[in-house]
Design a protein around this motif. Structure first.
Motif, PDB file in Angstrom:
ATOM      1  N   ALA A  27     -16.769  67.656   0.294  1.00 15.21           N
ATOM      2  CA  ALA A  27     -17.719  68.516   1.021  1.00 15.21           C
ATOM      3  C   ALA A  27     -19.039  67.791   1.299  1.00 15.21           C
ATOM      4  O   ALA A  27     -19.486  66.953   0.521  1.00 15.21           O
ATOM      5  CB  ALA A  27     -17.996  69.783   0.212  1.00 15.21           C
ATOM      6  N   GLY A  28     -19.638  68.156   2.406  1.00 13.91           N
ATOM      7  CA  GLY A  28     -20.977  67.692   2.756  1.00 13.91           C
ATOM      8  C   GLY A  28     -20.966  66.430   3.603  1.00 13.91           C
ATOM      9  O   GLY A  28     -19.931  65.768   3.784  1.00 13.91           O
ATOM     10  N   ASN A  29     -22.113  66.114   4.155  1.00 14.43           N
ATOM     11  CA  ASN A  29     -22.281  64.884   4.938  1.00 14.43           C
ATOM     12  C   ASN A  29     -23.756  64.487   4.936  1.00 14.43           C
ATOM     13  O   ASN A  29     -24.632  65.324   4.717  1.00 14.43           O
ATOM     14  CB  ASN A  29     -21.729  65.039   6.374  1.00 14.43           C
ATOM     15  CG  ASN A  29     -21.834  66.451   6.882  1.00 14.43           C
ATOM     16  OD1 ASN A  29     -22.930  66.888   7.244  1.00 14.43           O
ATOM     17  ND2 ASN A  29     -20.738  67.187   6.872  1.00 14.43           N
ATOM     18  N   LEU A  30     -23.987  63.186   5.133  1.00 11.18           N
ATOM     19  CA  LEU A  30     -25.353  62.647   5.055  1.00 11.18           C
ATOM     20  C   LEU A  30     -25.557  61.712   6.229  1.00 11.18           C
ATOM     21  O   LEU A  30     -24.616  61.025   6.653  1.00 11.18           O
ATOM     22  CB  LEU A  30     -25.548  61.854   3.758  1.00 11.18           C
ATOM     23  CG  LEU A  30     -25.271  62.571   2.440  1.00 11.18           C
ATOM     24  CD1 LEU A  30     -23.813  62.420   2.060  1.00 11.18           C
ATOM     25  CD2 LEU A  30     -26.138  62.020   1.336  1.00 11.18           C
ATOM     26  N   ALA A  43     -18.561  59.043   7.266  1.00  8.34           N
ATOM     27  CA  ALA A  43     -17.267  59.230   7.918  1.00  8.34           C
ATOM     28  C   ALA A  43     -16.648  60.516   7.379  1.00  8.34           C
ATOM     29  O   ALA A  43     -16.906  60.919   6.244  1.00  8.34           O
ATOM     30  CB  ALA A  43     -16.367  58.031   7.632  1.00  8.34           C
ATOM     31  N   SER A  44     -15.827  61.152   8.201  1.00  5.60           N
ATOM     32  CA  SER A  44     -15.249  62.450   7.842  1.00  5.60           C
ATOM     33  C   SER A  44     -14.241  62.326   6.700  1.00  5.60           C
ATOM     34  O   SER A  44     -13.441  61.388   6.662  1.00  5.60           O
ATOM     35  CB  SER A  44     -14.550  63.033   9.078  1.00  5.60           C
ATOM     36  OG  SER A  44     -14.149  64.353   8.815  1.00  5.60           O
ATOM     37  N   GLY A  45     -14.326  63.281   5.780  1.00  4.51           N
ATOM     38  CA  GLY A  45     -13.289  63.420   4.757  1.00  4.51           C
ATOM     39  C   GLY A  45     -13.322  62.401   3.634  1.00  4.51           C
ATOM     40  O   GLY A  45     -12.339  62.262   2.903  1.00  4.51           O
ATOM     41  N   ARG A  46     -14.415  61.678   3.481  1.00  7.27           N
ATOM     42  CA  ARG A  46     -14.488  60.656   2.423  1.00  7.27           C
ATOM     43  C   ARG A  46     -15.022  61.278   1.131  1.00  7.27           C
ATOM     44  O   ARG A  46     -15.843  62.204   1.164  1.00  7.27           O
ATOM     45  CB  ARG A  46     -15.414  59.501   2.853  1.00  7.27           C
ATOM     46  CG  ARG A  46     -15.013  58.840   4.156  1.00  7.27           C
ATOM     47  CD  ARG A  46     -13.606  58.282   4.150  1.00  7.27           C
ATOM     48  NE  ARG A  46     -13.430  57.257   3.127  1.00  7.27           N
ATOM     49  CZ  ARG A  46     -12.247  56.889   2.614  1.00  7.27           C
ATOM     50  NH1 ARG A  46     -11.139  57.469   3.031  1.00  7.27           N
ATOM     51  NH2 ARG A  46     -12.196  55.948   1.710  1.00  7.27           N
ATOM     52  N   PRO A  74     -16.544  59.819  12.630  1.00  2.00           N
ATOM     53  CA  PRO A  74     -17.780  60.446  12.148  1.00  2.00           C
ATOM     54  C   PRO A  74     -17.516  61.851  11.593  1.00  2.00           C
ATOM     55  O   PRO A  74     -16.534  62.492  11.974  1.00  2.00           O
ATOM     56  CB  PRO A  74     -18.666  60.502  13.386  1.00  2.00           C
ATOM     57  CG  PRO A  74     -17.755  60.358  14.553  1.00  2.00           C
ATOM     58  CD  PRO A  74     -16.545  59.612  14.088  1.00  2.00           C
ATOM     59  N   SER A  75     -18.386  62.281  10.702  1.00  2.00           N
ATOM     60  CA  SER A  75     -18.314  63.631  10.135  1.00  2.00           C
ATOM     61  C   SER A  75     -17.988  64.659  11.209  1.00  2.00           C
ATOM     62  O   SER A  75     -18.507  64.590  12.332  1.00  2.00           O
ATOM     63  CB  SER A  75     -19.668  63.969   9.513  1.00  2.00           C
ATOM     64  OG  SER A  75     -19.749  65.359   9.279  1.00  2.00           O
ATOM     65  N   ALA A  76     -17.184  65.643  10.826  1.00  2.00           N
ATOM     66  CA  ALA A  76     -16.862  66.742  11.743  1.00  2.00           C
ATOM     67  C   ALA A  76     -18.115  67.538  12.097  1.00  2.00           C
ATOM     68  O   ALA A  76     -18.116  68.314  13.049  1.00  2.00           O
ATOM     69  CB  ALA A  76     -15.824  67.651  11.101  1.00  2.00           C
ATOM     70  N   GLU A  77     -19.191  67.343  11.290  1.00  2.00           N
ATOM     71  CA  GLU A  77     -20.413  68.128  11.509  1.00  2.00           C
ATOM     72  C   GLU A  77     -21.547  67.286  12.095  1.00  2.00           C
ATOM     73  O   GLU A  77     -22.722  67.650  12.005  1.00  2.00           O
ATOM     74  CB  GLU A  77     -20.778  68.804  10.180  1.00  2.00           C
ATOM     75  CG  GLU A  77     -19.658  69.797   9.864  1.00  2.00           C
ATOM     76  CD  GLU A  77     -19.685  70.472   8.522  1.00  2.00           C
ATOM     77  OE1 GLU A  77     -20.402  70.000   7.623  1.00  2.00           O
ATOM     78  OE2 GLU A  77     -18.968  71.475   8.381  1.00  2.00           O
ATOM     79  N   THR A  78     -21.175  66.188  12.735  1.00  2.00           N
ATOM     80  CA  THR A  78     -22.160  65.292  13.362  1.00  2.00           C
ATOM     81  C   THR A  78     -23.050  66.046  14.340  1.00  2.00           C
ATOM     82  O   THR A  78     -24.259  65.774  14.433  1.00  2.00           O
ATOM     83  CB  THR A  78     -21.420  64.128  14.072  1.00  2.00           C
ATOM     84  OG1 THR A  78     -20.662  63.406  13.089  1.00  2.00           O
ATOM     85  CG2 THR A  78     -22.383  63.172  14.756  1.00  2.00           C
ATOM     86  N   VAL A  97     -25.097  69.802   2.095  1.00  2.00           N
ATOM     87  CA  VAL A  97     -24.296  69.957   0.872  1.00  2.00           C
ATOM     88  C   VAL A  97     -23.809  71.396   0.741  1.00  2.00           C
ATOM     89  O   VAL A  97     -24.315  72.299   1.420  1.00  2.00           O
ATOM     90  CB  VAL A  97     -25.104  69.547  -0.396  1.00  2.00           C
ATOM     91  CG1 VAL A  97     -25.582  68.108  -0.300  1.00  2.00           C
ATOM     92  CG2 VAL A  97     -26.275  70.497  -0.645  1.00  2.00           C
ATOM     93  N   HIS A  98     -22.834  71.588  -0.137  1.00  2.00           N
ATOM     94  CA  HIS A  98     -22.226  72.904  -0.357  1.00  2.00           C
ATOM     95  C   HIS A  98     -22.424  73.288  -1.820  1.00  2.00           C
ATOM     96  O   HIS A  98     -21.591  72.931  -2.654  1.00  2.00           O
ATOM     97  CB  HIS A  98     -20.724  72.849  -0.114  1.00  2.00           C
ATOM     98  CG  HIS A  98     -20.276  72.489   1.270  1.00  2.00           C
ATOM     99  ND1 HIS A  98     -18.971  72.633   1.665  1.00  2.00           N
ATOM    100  CD2 HIS A  98     -20.934  72.009   2.355  1.00  2.00           C
ATOM    101  CE1 HIS A  98     -18.836  72.257   2.936  1.00  2.00           C
ATOM    102  NE2 HIS A  98     -20.017  71.867   3.369  1.00  2.00           N
ATOM    103  N   SER A  99     -23.482  73.963  -2.150  1.00  2.00           N
ATOM    104  CA  SER A  99     -23.634  74.419  -3.544  1.00  2.00           C
ATOM    105  C   SER A  99     -23.203  75.881  -3.648  1.00  2.00           C
ATOM    106  O   SER A  99     -23.231  76.623  -2.653  1.00  2.00           O
ATOM    107  CB  SER A  99     -25.083  74.281  -4.011  1.00  2.00           C
ATOM    108  OG  SER A  99     -25.868  75.275  -3.382  1.00  2.00           O
TER     109      SER A  99
HETATM  110  C1  LIG Z   1     -14.361  70.262   1.752  1.00  2.00           C
HETATM  111  S1  LIG Z   1     -14.081  70.652   3.401  1.00  2.00           S
HETATM  112  C2  LIG Z   1     -15.748  70.735   4.040  1.00  2.00           C
HETATM  113  C3  LIG Z   1     -15.804  70.316   5.476  1.00  2.00           C
HETATM  114  O1  LIG Z   1     -15.058  71.214   6.262  1.00  2.00           O
HETATM  115  C4  LIG Z   1     -17.233  70.285   5.979  1.00  2.00           C
HETATM  116  O2  LIG Z   1     -17.873  71.529   5.861  1.00  2.00           O
HETATM  117  C5  LIG Z   1     -18.066  69.229   5.325  1.00  2.00           C
HETATM  118  O3  LIG Z   1     -19.177  69.471   4.869  1.00  2.00           O
HETATM  119  C6  LIG Z   1     -17.533  67.842   5.280  1.00  2.00           C
HETATM  120  O4  LIG Z   1     -16.991  67.467   6.517  1.00  2.00           O
HETATM  121  P1  LIG Z   1     -16.927  65.909   6.924  1.00  2.00           P
HETATM  122  O5  LIG Z   1     -16.140  65.875   8.197  1.00  2.00           O
HETATM  123  O6  LIG Z   1     -16.232  65.196   5.773  1.00  2.00           O
HETATM  124  O7  LIG Z   1     -18.350  65.467   7.057  1.00  2.00           O
END
Ligand SMILES: CSC[C@@H](O)[C@@H](O)C(=O)COP(=O)(O)O
Ligand SMILES: [Zn+2]
Length: 209
Positions: A27-30, A43-46, A74-78, A97-99
């Motif tokens: 979860a999350g991206n920076l 990168a997505s899903g790491r 890239p992150s799905a939330e770019t 982040v997801h708290s």
């Molecule tokens: C654990 S799934 C969470 C994702 O769907 C998303 O919300 C997230 O924060 C991470 O996505 P990502 O594509 O790895 O940057």
């Protein structure tokens, strides 16, 4: 900061957020802005406790990939990071982040706003008042991330949030700052507010100003 150090700084931050339980299960991206028109993003899903320099993708402010190791996207939330960089020139680093507490606090929001507790600590978010009355914007979550980004874009075009952050309901918080350290401090202060609100609710004490 040198690009290599910037990615190392992001990886260190991610590990510490992972250890606090804010980035579990990838979860999350920076991200961090490099030049005016480009930024590094995870990168997505790491796994966020094990990022290395290959786990960062360089994109421009339109979200187009400039540089990526093979197999990295890239992150799905770019698109959410893009909206922040487009509207807020002072934002150079963005943490999402997801708290648990952030996700509980979304339920306390009214009309797309979460009233933050009137704490002196809000000074660290740029609010120097003794009894601050500050609302954090709360956005609906959508499976289509572009829709979340579009709604943020519309709201930010009207007004930049009063503190450097925004909540996505049932999803997580995003905070930003002028550098790695200030983005981390902003995130920590928002997370402190969320813990405070959850505990206040559990104790059934009123904290709304
Ligand atoms: C654990 S799934 C969470 C994702 O769907 C998303 O919300 C997230 O924060 C991470 O996505 P990502 O594509 O790895 O940057
Ligand atoms: Zn997310």
């Amino acid at each position: 900061m040198h690009h290599e150090n910037l990615r190392q700084g992001l990886a260190l931050a991610a590990r510490s957020f992972y250890e606090r339980g804010w980035m579990l299960g990838t979860a999350g991206n920076l991200s961090a802005r490099m030049a005016e028109e480009t930024f590094w993003i995870t990168a997505s899903g790491r796994p966020k406790d094990l990022l290395d320099t290959e786990d960062f993708v360089s994109v421009n402010l339109q979200g187009e990939v400039l540089l990526a190791a093979s197999g990295r996207k890239p992150s799905a939330e770019t698109s959410i990071h893009q909206v922040i960089y487009q509207h807020i020139p002072e934002a150079r680093v963005v943490f999402h982040v997801h708290s648990i507490e952030a996700n509980l606090c979304g339920h306390f929001a009214r009309n797309g706003q979460l009233r933050l507790p009137p704490l002196e600590m809000l000074k660290g978010l740029g609010i120097p008042d003794s009894e601050p009355e500050i609302d954090l914007p709360v956005f609906a979550n959508h499976q289509d991330v572009a829709r979340i980004a579009k709604e943020m874009d519309t709201v930010f075009a009207q007004a930049i949030p009063p503190v450097p952050g925004a909540l996505i309901h049932q999803h997580g918080v995003t905070a930003w700052g002028g550098d790695l350290l200030s983005a981390r401090h902003h995130l920590e202060l928002l997370e402190y507010c969320f813990r405070y609100l959850v505990q206040a609710k559990a104790l059934a004490i009123g904290v709304q100003a």
